[in-house]
Design an enzyme around this catalytic site. Sequence first.
Site, PDB file in Angstrom:
ATOM      1  N   GLY A  11       0.892  -1.079   0.228  1.00  0.00           N
ATOM      2  CA  GLY A  11       0.488   0.272  -0.233  1.00  0.00           C
ATOM      3  C   GLY A  11       0.702   1.121   0.147  1.00  0.00           C
ATOM      4  NE  ARG A  72      -1.712  -4.354  -2.191  1.00  0.00           N
ATOM      5  CZ  ARG A  72      -1.974  -4.665  -0.921  1.00  0.00           C
ATOM      6  NH1 ARG A  72      -0.266  -4.882  -0.169  1.00  0.00           N
ATOM      7  NH2 ARG A  72      -1.788  -3.723  -0.685  1.00  0.00           N
ATOM      8  CB  THR A 125       2.742   1.307   6.038  1.00  0.00           C
ATOM      9  OG1 THR A 125       1.413   0.336   6.838  1.00  0.00           O
ATOM     10  CG2 THR A 125       3.527   0.972   7.598  1.00  0.00           C
ATOM     11  CG  ASP A 127      -1.802   0.157   7.798  1.00  0.00           C
ATOM     12  OD1 ASP A 127      -2.962   0.684   8.581  1.00  0.00           O
ATOM     13  OD2 ASP A 127      -2.073  -0.304   7.666  1.00  0.00           O
ATOM     14  NE  ARG A 171      -6.166  -6.162   5.506  1.00  0.00           N
ATOM     15  CZ  ARG A 171      -5.762  -4.870   5.117  1.00  0.00           C
ATOM     16  NH1 ARG A 171      -6.727  -4.962   4.253  1.00  0.00           N
ATOM     17  NH2 ARG A 171      -4.033  -5.344   4.476  1.00  0.00           N
TER      18      ARG A 171
END
Length: 319
Positions: A11, A72, A125, A127, A171
């Site tokens: 990502g 990906r 990232t 996250d 997630r």
Amino acid sequence: MKRIGVLTSGGDSPGMNAAVRAVVRKAIYHDVEVYGIYNGYAGLISGKIEKLELGSVGDIIHRGGTKLYTARCPEFKTVEGREKGIANLKKLGIEGLVVIGGDGSYMGAKKLTEHGFPCVGVPGTIDNDIPGTDFTIGFDTALNTVIDAIDKIRDTATSHERTYVIEVMGRHAGDIALWAGLAGGAESILIPEADYDMHEIIARLKRGHERGKKHSIIIVAEGVGSGVEFGKRIEEETNLETRVSVLGHIQRGGSPSAADRVLASRLGAYAVELLLEGKGGRCVGIQNNKLVDHDIIEILETKHTVEQNMYQLSKELSI
């Protein structure tokens, strides 16, 4: 080492371009040629690789996304795919690789290292879920994007006297939800790393309404569950008008913050230093504002955790 490669994978996150820029400029400063691999590990296999010059990374430090693109690549999970990628690198005389991305990207770098090809990972990232670093590239920008959204949603929530559930990315990691919830004054924050009591959340909302509170904000990390379902349950059990906002991919975009540009520049340059010192199988990070590096295998085997004291603080301040 006279030639190195750089790729972005997984990502995208704001600041990746700043990291690529730092890798290229640091390497050229040391008379090392740099090759950009496009579309992540997929480009490694397809041979979509080209030499980068100083001009190649001009005017990108302030741009979101990644100039090198990302994708990906299931084929890279196979031995044949990795060997094909390494062959393409060796064909161009590339001796080391900087990989910018999250844990999946790190796994690819680890596999290349096991094949004898030196790699250094750079944490990119939103996250903020890579162990061994206080912050990852893109987290600060994403956080500010979420805060901006919370502030605007709060305005309309107040005007209509509504409860708002805001679903954010994460997630498996709740850093965005936790930091944004704390900075945005949320009444409740739900993250994957902590259990929650829905009955207590409902009771808290009711208590707030009874004492005259005009609006409430609840932040939900996507890994906890659907914000829409939480919104339905809250409205059913409180009789308070409730709306849901799923922020989605807007969190990945935008011009990187000053903090992310500086972080990316420092980490990208440090990754080049490690390669030139012959240190492969490493990943870089920032801890207590100091550059650090770790064995990439150890980092992949370490579980990410949120700061429990911050989570506790968020509960204490949301009474």
